[in-house]
Design a protein around this motif. Structure first.
Motif, PDB file in Angstrom:
ATOM      1  N   LYS A  43       0.834  -1.198   0.000  1.00 49.19           N
ATOM      2  CA  LYS A  43       0.000   0.000   0.000  1.00 49.19           C
ATOM      3  C   LYS A  43       0.872   1.253   0.000  1.00 49.19           C
ATOM      4  CE  LYS A  43      -4.041  -1.995   2.285  1.00 49.19           C
ATOM      5  NZ  LYS A  43      -5.037  -1.810   3.382  1.00 49.19           N
ATOM      6  N   GLU A  44       0.264   2.354  -0.383  1.00 55.36           N
ATOM      7  CA  GLU A  44       0.972   3.626  -0.375  1.00 55.36           C
ATOM      8  C   GLU A  44       1.095   4.157   1.050  1.00 55.36           C
ATOM      9  OE1 GLU A  44      -0.285   5.327  -4.795  1.00 55.36           O
ATOM     10  OE2 GLU A  44      -0.900   6.383  -2.978  1.00 55.36           O
ATOM     11  N   ARG A  45       2.114   4.984   1.238  1.00 54.11           N
ATOM     12  CA  ARG A  45       2.280   5.632   2.534  1.00 54.11           C
ATOM     13  C   ARG A  45       1.128   6.604   2.740  1.00 54.11           C
ATOM     14  NH1 ARG A  45       8.263   7.407   4.141  1.00 54.11           N
ATOM     15  NH2 ARG A  45       8.450   5.208   3.513  1.00 54.11           N
ATOM     16  N   GLU A  46       0.542   6.586   3.931  1.00 55.06           N
ATOM     17  CA  GLU A  46      -0.607   7.433   4.194  1.00 55.06           C
ATOM     18  C   GLU A  46      -0.418   8.267   5.450  1.00 55.06           C
ATOM     19  OE1 GLU A  46      -4.201   5.239   4.898  1.00 55.06           O
ATOM     20  OE2 GLU A  46      -3.353   4.064   6.543  1.00 55.06           O
ATOM     21  N   PHE A  47      -1.025   9.434   5.441  1.00 53.91           N
ATOM     22  CA  PHE A  47      -1.000  10.339   6.570  1.00 53.91           C
ATOM     23  C   PHE A  47      -1.824   9.754   7.714  1.00 53.91           C
ATOM     24  CE2 PHE A  47      -0.770  14.401   8.672  1.00 53.91           C
ATOM     25  CZ  PHE A  47      -2.010  14.570   9.290  1.00 53.91           C
ATOM     26  N   VAL A  48      -1.288   9.868   8.927  1.00 52.50           N
ATOM     27  CA  VAL A  48      -1.993   9.397  10.113  1.00 52.50           C
ATOM     28  C   VAL A  48      -2.393  10.578  11.003  1.00 52.50           C
ATOM     29  CG1 VAL A  48      -1.813   8.023  12.219  1.00 52.50           C
ATOM     30  CG2 VAL A  48      -0.813   7.185  10.085  1.00 52.50           C
ATOM     31  N   ALA A  49      -1.421  11.412  11.343  1.00 51.83           N
ATOM     32  CA  ALA A  49      -1.677  12.545  12.234  1.00 51.83           C
ATOM     33  C   ALA A  49      -0.568  13.566  12.084  1.00 51.83           C
ATOM     34  CB  ALA A  49      -1.773  12.085  13.685  1.00 51.83           C
ATOM     35  N   GLY A  50      -0.881  14.824  12.383  1.00 48.40           N
ATOM     36  CA  GLY A  50       0.125  15.876  12.313  1.00 48.40           C
ATOM     37  C   GLY A  50      -0.132  16.922  13.387  1.00 48.40           C
ATOM     38  N   ILE A  51       0.944  17.617  13.764  1.00 47.17           N
ATOM     39  CA  ILE A  51       0.841  18.640  14.793  1.00 47.17           C
ATOM     40  C   ILE A  51       1.727  19.810  14.406  1.00 47.17           C
ATOM     41  CG2 ILE A  51       2.681  17.603  16.203  1.00 47.17           C
ATOM     42  CD1 ILE A  51       0.968  18.395  18.682  1.00 47.17           C
ATOM     43  N   GLY A  55       1.403  23.248  18.710  1.00 44.94           N
ATOM     44  CA  GLY A  55       0.468  22.230  19.176  1.00 44.94           C
ATOM     45  C   GLY A  55      -0.973  22.700  19.124  1.00 44.94           C
ATOM     46  N   SER A  56      -1.182  23.912  18.603  1.00 43.39           N
ATOM     47  CA  SER A  56      -2.542  24.462  18.558  1.00 43.39           C
ATOM     48  C   SER A  56      -3.359  23.893  17.413  1.00 43.39           C
ATOM     49  CB  SER A  56      -2.471  25.983  18.420  1.00 43.39           C
ATOM     50  OG  SER A  56      -1.814  26.347  17.212  1.00 43.39           O
ATOM     51  N   SER A  57      -2.700  23.319  16.424  1.00 45.10           N
ATOM     52  CA  SER A  57      -3.408  22.720  15.300  1.00 45.10           C
ATOM     53  C   SER A  57      -2.986  21.269  15.170  1.00 45.10           C
ATOM     54  CB  SER A  57      -3.097  23.472  14.006  1.00 45.10           C
ATOM     55  OG  SER A  57      -3.784  22.885  12.916  1.00 45.10           O
ATOM     56  N   ILE A  58      -3.976  20.408  15.137  1.00 45.68           N
ATOM     57  CA  ILE A  58      -3.739  18.969  15.032  1.00 45.68           C
ATOM     58  C   ILE A  58      -4.681  18.416  13.984  1.00 45.68           C
ATOM     59  CG2 ILE A  58      -4.049  16.778  16.239  1.00 45.68           C
ATOM     60  CD1 ILE A  58      -3.082  18.152  18.781  1.00 45.68           C
ATOM     61  N   SER A  59      -4.190  17.463  13.233  1.00 43.52           N
ATOM     62  CA  SER A  59      -5.005  16.845  12.198  1.00 43.52           C
ATOM     63  C   SER A  59      -4.858  15.331  12.270  1.00 43.52           C
ATOM     64  CB  SER A  59      -4.563  17.363  10.820  1.00 43.52           C
ATOM     65  OG  SER A  59      -5.331  16.795   9.797  1.00 43.52           O
ATOM     66  N   TYR A  60      -5.955  14.624  12.003  1.00 39.41           N
ATOM     67  CA  TYR A  60      -5.962  13.173  12.018  1.00 39.41           C
ATOM     68  C   TYR A  60      -6.606  12.641  10.747  1.00 39.41           C
ATOM     69  CZ  TYR A  60      -5.110  13.507  17.074  1.00 39.41           C
ATOM     70  OH  TYR A  60      -4.577  13.797  18.314  1.00 39.41           O
ATOM     71  N   ALA A  61      -6.140  11.495  10.314  1.00 36.72           N
ATOM     72  CA  ALA A  61      -6.842  10.768   9.263  1.00 36.72           C
ATOM     73  C   ALA A  61      -8.163  10.260   9.841  1.00 36.72           C
ATOM     74  CB  ALA A  61      -5.995   9.599   8.789  1.00 36.72           C
ATOM     75  N   ASP A  62      -9.168  10.178   8.991  1.00 39.45           N
ATOM     76  CA  ASP A  62     -10.485   9.729   9.457  1.00 39.45           C
ATOM     77  C   ASP A  62     -10.409   8.338  10.087  1.00 39.45           C
ATOM     78  OD1 ASP A  62     -12.397  11.251   6.744  1.00 39.45           O
ATOM     79  OD2 ASP A  62     -11.670  12.073   8.644  1.00 39.45           O
ATOM     80  N   SER A  63      -9.525   7.514   9.577  1.00 36.22           N
ATOM     81  CA  SER A  63      -9.442   6.135  10.029  1.00 36.22           C
ATOM     82  C   SER A  63      -8.933   6.000  11.468  1.00 36.22           C
ATOM     83  CB  SER A  63      -8.537   5.329   9.099  1.00 36.22           C
ATOM     84  OG  SER A  63      -7.241   5.902   9.053  1.00 36.22           O
ATOM     85  N   VAL A  64      -8.314   7.055  12.009  1.00 37.46           N
ATOM     86  CA  VAL A  64      -7.755   6.956  13.357  1.00 37.46           C
ATOM     87  C   VAL A  64      -8.385   7.937  14.337  1.00 37.46           C
ATOM     88  CG1 VAL A  64      -5.559   6.190  12.371  1.00 37.46           C
ATOM     89  CG2 VAL A  64      -5.842   8.588  13.027  1.00 37.46           C
ATOM     90  N   LYS A  65      -9.275   8.787  13.863  1.00 39.82           N
ATOM     91  CA  LYS A  65      -9.910   9.776  14.741  1.00 39.82           C
ATOM     92  C   LYS A  65     -10.627   9.086  15.895  1.00 39.82           C
ATOM     93  CE  LYS A  65     -10.693  13.654  11.592  1.00 39.82           C
ATOM     94  NZ  LYS A  65     -11.700  14.411  10.808  1.00 39.82           N
ATOM     95  N   GLY A  66     -10.421   9.634  17.080  1.00 38.40           N
ATOM     96  CA  GLY A  66     -11.043   9.065  18.264  1.00 38.40           C
ATOM     97  C   GLY A  66     -10.268   7.918  18.882  1.00 38.40           C
ATOM     98  N   ARG A  67      -9.256   7.421  18.171  1.00 38.74           N
ATOM     99  CA  ARG A  67      -8.454   6.308  18.692  1.00 38.74           C
ATOM    100  C   ARG A  67      -6.998   6.716  18.930  1.00 38.74           C
ATOM    101  NH1 ARG A  67      -7.584   1.914  15.671  1.00 38.74           N
ATOM    102  NH2 ARG A  67      -7.728   3.037  13.668  1.00 38.74           N
ATOM    103  N   ALA A 101       9.060  23.411   5.848  1.00 33.35           N
ATOM    104  CA  ALA A 101       8.549  24.563   5.098  1.00 33.35           C
ATOM    105  C   ALA A 101       7.348  25.194   5.780  1.00 33.35           C
ATOM    106  CB  ALA A 101       8.191  24.146   3.682  1.00 33.35           C
ATOM    107  N   HIS A 102       6.764  24.495   6.722  1.00 29.52           N
ATOM    108  CA  HIS A 102       5.570  24.995   7.383  1.00 29.52           C
ATOM    109  C   HIS A 102       5.740  24.967   8.892  1.00 29.52           C
ATOM    110  CE1 HIS A 102       3.965  23.642   3.461  1.00 29.52           C
ATOM    111  NE2 HIS A 102       3.170  24.691   3.590  1.00 29.52           N
ATOM    112  N   GLN A 103       5.223  25.992   9.528  1.00 28.67           N
ATOM    113  CA  GLN A 103       5.228  26.016  10.984  1.00 28.67           C
ATOM    114  C   GLN A 103       3.829  25.863  11.542  1.00 28.67           C
ATOM    115  OE1 GLN A 103       7.121  29.700  12.071  1.00 28.67           O
ATOM    116  NE2 GLN A 103       9.181  28.908  11.738  1.00 28.67           N
ATOM    117  N   TYR A 104       2.827  26.223  10.753  1.00 33.59           N
ATOM    118  CA  TYR A 104       1.466  26.240  11.274  1.00 33.59           C
ATOM    119  C   TYR A 104       0.493  25.377  10.476  1.00 33.59           C
ATOM    120  CZ  TYR A 104       3.379  30.146  13.862  1.00 33.59           C
ATOM    121  OH  TYR A 104       4.160  30.919  14.672  1.00 33.59           O
ATOM    122  N   THR A 105       0.734  25.227   9.179  1.00 29.09           N
ATOM    123  CA  THR A 105      -0.185  24.475   8.331  1.00 29.09           C
ATOM    124  C   THR A 105       0.236  23.019   8.267  1.00 29.09           C
ATOM    125  OG1 THR A 105      -0.581  26.432   6.977  1.00 29.09           O
ATOM    126  CG2 THR A 105      -1.166  24.284   6.027  1.00 29.09           C
TER     127      THR A 105
END
Length: 126
Positions: A43-51, A55-67, A101-105
């Motif tokens: 499988k291809e490499r996939e995004f799981v989570a980022g910060i 630490g004010s912005s966090i993102s999760y893949a739908d497959s791991v949200k809540g876990r 290249a990014h500090q906030y996004t």
């Protein structure tokens, strides 16, 4: 230059938990976004989570949200990924990566991250 070292992978039964760590060295740790990615065989490499920087912005893949929960400790130059309620489909090599290249996004494309750790295997048995 940024050096990243993951640890904490292993074998766990479905429903169990693991905590991954990503220790950073080199460029000032607080100046970039850190993401966790995973890649399962065939499988291809996939995004799981980022910060982001603060630490004010966090993102999760739908497959791991809540876990899964991502966090960072700038004093220890470490980013963590707490993984709960693990499923067999979470089995993969997990990588942490730095996007200098990014500090906030938080970007989801792995090609935009310029430094990578060596990866740590997570295996979830059914």
């Amino acid at each position: 230059q940024v050096q990243l070292l993951e640890s904490g992978g292993g074998l766990v039964q479905a429903g169990g938990s693991l905590s991954l760590s990503c220790a950073a060295s080199g460029r000032t740790f607080s100046n970039y976004v850190v993401g966790w990615f995973r890649q399962a065989p065939g499988k291809e490499r996939e995004f799981v989570a980022g910060i982001n920087l603060s630490g004010s912005s966090i993102s999760y893949a739908d497959s791991v949200k809540g876990r899964f929960t991502i966090s960072r400790d700038t004093r220890k130059n470490t980013v963590y990924l707490q993984m709960n309620s693990l499923k067999p489909e979470d089995t993969a090599v997990y990588y942490c990566a730095a996007d200098t290249a990014h500090q906030y996004t938080i970007v989801l494309r792995s090609t935009l991250y310029d430094y990578w750790g060596q990866g740590t295997q997570v295996t979830v048995s059914s």
